[in-house]
Motif scaffolding. Sequence first.
Motif, PDB file in Angstrom:
ATOM      1  N   SER A 299      24.970  29.270  36.544  1.00  0.00           N
ATOM      2  CA  SER A 299      26.323  28.617  36.945  1.00  0.00           C
ATOM      3  C   SER A 299      27.036  28.734  35.677  1.00  0.00           C
ATOM      4  CB  SER A 299      26.236  27.134  37.644  1.00  0.00           C
ATOM      5  OG  SER A 299      27.499  26.848  38.208  1.00  0.00           O
ATOM      6  N   THR A 300      28.305  29.483  35.871  1.00  0.00           N
ATOM      7  CA  THR A 300      29.241  29.641  34.474  1.00  0.00           C
ATOM      8  C   THR A 300      30.467  29.526  34.642  1.00  0.00           C
ATOM      9  OG1 THR A 300      29.368  30.992  32.389  1.00  0.00           O
ATOM     10  CG2 THR A 300      29.239  32.222  34.478  1.00  0.00           C
ATOM     11  N   THR A 301      31.287  29.515  33.640  1.00  0.00           N
ATOM     12  CA  THR A 301      32.778  29.356  33.645  1.00  0.00           C
ATOM     13  C   THR A 301      33.477  30.936  33.754  1.00  0.00           C
ATOM     14  OG1 THR A 301      33.434  29.908  31.409  1.00  0.00           O
ATOM     15  CG2 THR A 301      32.778  27.523  32.219  1.00  0.00           C
TER      16      THR A 301
ATOM     17  N   GLN B 228      27.111  32.836  39.367  1.00  0.00           N
ATOM     18  CA  GLN B 228      28.266  32.257  40.006  1.00  0.00           C
ATOM     19  C   GLN B 228      29.355  31.812  39.021  1.00  0.00           C
ATOM     20  OE1 GLN B 228      26.625  28.540  42.022  1.00  0.00           O
ATOM     21  NE2 GLN B 228      24.589  29.316  41.865  1.00  0.00           N
ATOM     22  N   SER B 229      30.480  32.360  38.946  1.00  0.00           N
ATOM     23  CA  SER B 229      31.500  31.711  38.174  1.00  0.00           C
ATOM     24  C   SER B 229      32.734  31.063  38.745  1.00  0.00           C
ATOM     25  CB  SER B 229      31.937  32.931  37.250  1.00  0.00           C
ATOM     26  OG  SER B 229      33.033  33.701  38.140  1.00  0.00           O
TER      27      SER B 229
ATOM     28  N   THR C 256      34.949  25.066  34.973  1.00  0.00           N
ATOM     29  CA  THR C 256      34.013  24.467  34.041  1.00  0.00           C
ATOM     30  C   THR C 256      33.374  23.069  35.119  1.00  0.00           C
ATOM     31  OG1 THR C 256      34.350  24.849  32.007  1.00  0.00           O
ATOM     32  CG2 THR C 256      32.971  22.794  32.320  1.00  0.00           C
TER      33      THR C 256
ATOM     34  N   ALA D 263      31.551  24.497  38.006  1.00  0.00           N
ATOM     35  CA  ALA D 263      30.443  25.005  37.689  1.00  0.00           C
ATOM     36  C   ALA D 263      29.217  23.920  37.477  1.00  0.00           C
ATOM     37  CB  ALA D 263      30.563  25.874  36.036  1.00  0.00           C
TER      38      ALA D 263
ATOM     39  N   ILE E 157      23.277  26.286  33.245  1.00  0.00           N
ATOM     40  CA  ILE E 157      24.746  26.197  33.008  1.00  0.00           C
ATOM     41  C   ILE E 157      24.996  26.768  31.980  1.00  0.00           C
ATOM     42  CG2 ILE E 157      25.056  24.582  34.841  1.00  0.00           C
ATOM     43  CD1 ILE E 157      25.831  22.640  32.502  1.00  0.00           C
TER      44      ILE E 157
ATOM     45  N   VAL F 141      28.373  26.731  29.922  1.00  0.00           N
ATOM     46  CA  VAL F 141      29.916  26.233  30.200  1.00  0.00           C
ATOM     47  C   VAL F 141      30.105  25.850  28.504  1.00  0.00           C
ATOM     48  CG1 VAL F 141      29.532  25.370  32.299  1.00  0.00           C
ATOM     49  CG2 VAL F 141      28.966  23.953  30.260  1.00  0.00           C
TER      50      VAL F 141
END
Lengths: 273, 218
Positions: free
Chosen positions: A34-36, A63-64, A67, A70, A82, A84
């Motif tokens: 999960s990222t920005t 998945q962007s 923040t 995320a 993550i 971020v």
Amino acid sequence: MKKLLAVLMALAIVFTLAACGGTSENENKIIRVSTTTSVNDSGLLPYLLPVFEEATGYTVEVQSAGTGAAIQKAKDGNADLILVHSKASEEEFIAEGYGVERLPFMYNYFVIVGPADDPAGIKDSVNAAEAFDKIEDTEATFISRGDESGTHKAELKIWGEDVPEADDEWYISAGQGMGACLTMASEKDAYCLTDKATFLSNKADLDLEIILAEGEDMKNTYSLIECNPEKLDGINTEGAKAFIEWMMGDEASALIAEYGKEAYGEALFYLAE
Amino acid sequence: MLMSMDKELLQIIGVTLRMSFFSTLISCLLGMPLGVLLGKSSFKGKGTIIKLTGTFMGLPPVVAGLIVYMLFSKNGILGSLDILFTVEVMVIAQCMLIVPVVINLTHSITSVNSACLIETAKGLNFSKGKTAILMLTENKTALFSVVLSAFGRSIAEVGAVSLVGGNIQWKTRVMTTAIMLETNKGNFSFALALGIILLLISFTVNIIASFAVKEDKQ
């Protein structure tokens, strides 16, 4: 009104919890990151991932989102790690037990972009705080992300005590992603704080220039955090560890340091010391 | 958070209602006469026009938003009007989405009994305008659901309005874009609560509308 809202909120929480009930079968070869948006939309992950996948046999699902979202997705158990860029939120994530350890691994700089003629005269400011003060004094239009993203939090930190009111005519709180805010800044001849990577990858469509690029308060650090399997169910810990190890290793470091040089003539990200 | 949202929430609901009301009103004023015209007359190419309105009913909102955005953008044909990121331009984008729906549905409704009504109108020696009005009033109840469909599409739309409106706080933020924003922030429960409020607003509007129809019938 408030009571009504409270009731609705409770209802909403019940729905959310109900939705979180089922945990899926953990497939070991899939790593959920999960990222920005800045990391993904700048093209960095699409550039790195094939190399990682080739080397390790893992499949990475990225998945962007902003923040905030995320991190929330990870808290809901929908990510293994993550990536971020908001120190305070990251520390909170770990303090609440969701994350194992914060590993800063690369950084770049925020830049202030605006119309080429620099109506607020911020070009020679020593740092972003001084530039923001000048923008406020001249009431030049400024587009704020206003979405609690990492970039928005960086904006707020630069404003410090006196964050402008969103009903000031010149201060526009857009509540949208970086790309949409840059487009709006271009349309309205406004200033905007952005990460350099996103700006450079969108520059061709924008009527904006980098006005202020250096300043000690403009550093933007990205971290990797493995989600805590003791707190969350269904975490692919092995995969997350493998990904983090690879990202902080020599091969990825060399790739990151090169990224952007070919397309923009300069690196978009630097390795953390 | 909910408390500090109170004043802002009311303002957002206000903008939402204003935008949806004008989108619905303008779309119906434009679409209904055209729909009736299609319903009562027959001419070459009518089938094509109806198929076109049907096609445009499937126009993705973001595409409508993009077209409007390009028209009103700084370098666009209508850029000099300087109305990008205002409620006005949101209404324009909405109309682009809703007018085809209104035309198509109005046509379907009025074409059913048009032959019979035209006959009646002929018998009464009605002018063309009066015939059209007769067709509207005779199908009042069915046309009311067209108005509600238009309103429903308008109040629930997010792609086009966030693009051309910009989701600007205190200015162009509406319920749907606020929900999107809260989702992006990671406040999923709050976003869902806003969604329920949006449904309640729609419900209220529907109740008022059904009362209006009943009153009228009596």
